[in-house]
Design a protein around this motif. Structure first.
Motif, PDB file in Angstrom:
ATOM      1  N   VAL A   6       5.317  -1.890 -13.885  1.00 21.37           N
ATOM      2  CA  VAL A   6       6.085  -2.459 -12.767  1.00 21.37           C
ATOM      3  C   VAL A   6       7.053  -3.490 -13.337  1.00 21.37           C
ATOM      4  O   VAL A   6       6.650  -4.397 -14.061  1.00 21.37           O
ATOM      5  N   VAL A  19       1.762  -5.104  -5.752  1.00 22.59           N
ATOM      6  CA  VAL A  19       2.167  -3.875  -6.437  1.00 22.59           C
ATOM      7  C   VAL A  19       1.904  -4.022  -7.934  1.00 22.59           C
ATOM      8  O   VAL A  19       1.313  -3.135  -8.555  1.00 22.59           O
ATOM      9  N   ASN A  55      -1.853  -3.794  -8.810  1.00 21.16           N
ATOM     10  CA  ASN A  55      -2.603  -2.583  -8.477  1.00 21.16           C
ATOM     11  C   ASN A  55      -1.957  -1.269  -8.910  1.00 21.16           C
ATOM     12  O   ASN A  55      -2.570  -0.215  -8.759  1.00 21.16           O
ATOM     13  N   ALA A  56      -0.762  -1.313  -9.434  1.00 25.27           N
ATOM     14  CA  ALA A  56      -0.074  -0.085  -9.838  1.00 25.27           C
ATOM     15  C   ALA A  56      -0.728   0.530 -11.067  1.00 25.27           C
ATOM     16  O   ALA A  56      -1.247  -0.167 -11.934  1.00 25.27           O
ATOM     17  N   LYS A  57      -0.662   1.853 -11.119  1.00 25.27           N
ATOM     18  CA  LYS A  57      -1.190   2.585 -12.270  1.00 25.27           C
ATOM     19  C   LYS A  57      -0.102   2.877 -13.290  1.00 25.27           C
ATOM     20  O   LYS A  57      -0.351   3.529 -14.302  1.00 25.27           O
ATOM     21  N   GLU A 109       2.006   7.006  -6.649  1.00 25.48           N
ATOM     22  CA  GLU A 109       0.966   7.887  -7.178  1.00 25.48           C
ATOM     23  C   GLU A 109       1.204   9.342  -6.766  1.00 25.48           C
ATOM     24  O   GLU A 109       1.124  10.251  -7.587  1.00 25.48           O
ATOM     25  N   GLU A 116       0.827  -1.213   0.000  1.00 24.37           N
ATOM     26  CA  GLU A 116       0.000   0.000   0.000  1.00 24.37           C
ATOM     27  C   GLU A 116       0.856   1.256   0.000  1.00 24.37           C
ATOM     28  O   GLU A 116       0.559   2.221  -0.717  1.00 24.37           O
ATOM     29  N   LEU A 141       2.511   1.764  -3.480  1.00 27.12           N
ATOM     30  CA  LEU A 141       1.534   2.252  -4.458  1.00 27.12           C
ATOM     31  C   LEU A 141       1.143   3.702  -4.191  1.00 27.12           C
ATOM     32  O   LEU A 141       1.068   4.512  -5.119  1.00 27.12           O
ATOM     33  N   ASP A 142       0.916   4.028  -2.934  1.00 27.62           N
ATOM     34  CA  ASP A 142       0.537   5.392  -2.562  1.00 27.62           C
ATOM     35  C   ASP A 142       1.660   6.377  -2.884  1.00 27.62           C
ATOM     36  O   ASP A 142       1.436   7.446  -3.449  1.00 27.62           O
TER      37      ASP A 142
END
Length: 150
Positions: free
Chosen positions: A142, A134, A137-139, A105, A98, A101-102
């Motif tokens: 990766v 990761v 869920n990554a934008k 972003e 988390e 990822l946070d």
């Protein structure tokens, strides 16, 4: 050659062998394309939350985790500086996937580089995999580096 697509690369490390392989790959990629690196280590403050503990034990574990984190990001910093790559290192706290990822972003990261321990299907089911979470869920892209690949 400077990339317009990948200007900021996040290297997430936990100090393990696979993370060191990932750092090497991330630093080399950054060097080749002229990207900057953000290296982070996440102290998993929830790892021992279900265990009975006293304040001294908790402080000792936290201090040990901070020291491991400092060593891990220092290794990435050294490797990046040796390759003449701009680098910034940070230690965060929380759930590792988390937080990675946070951070990615919020910091406008263009690519995330993580190591993979190559857990078995049962291990992934029981405890999960930071790199897998990761990657799912990554934008941003990766790069998951397996220690056997280098």
């Amino acid at each position: 050659m400077e990339s317009k697509l990948y200007r900021k690369i996040l290297i997430a490390t936990d100090g393990s062998e696979s993370a060191r392989f990932a750092a090497t790959a991330g630093v080399e990629l950054a060097r080749l394309i002229g990207a900057k690196i953000q290296a982070i280590y996440v102290i998993d403050i929830f790892a021992y939350s279900s265990m009975p503990q006293d304040l001294k034990w908790e402080e000792a574990m936290y201090a040990q985790s901070r020291e491991l984190g400092r060593e891990a990001v220092s290794d990435v910093e050294k490797e990046a500086k040796d390759a003449s790559v701009e680098v910034e290192a940070l230690i965060l706290e929380g759930h590792p996937a988390e937080e990675i990822l946070d951070f990615a972003e919020k910091q406008d990261i263009d690519m995330i580089v993580v190591g993979s321990l190559g857990k078995t299907d049962i291990e992934r089911f029981l405890i999960g995999s930071v790199s897998e979470k990761v990657a799912r869920n990554a934008k941003v892209p990766v790069l998951v580096v397996h220690s056997k690949s280098l």
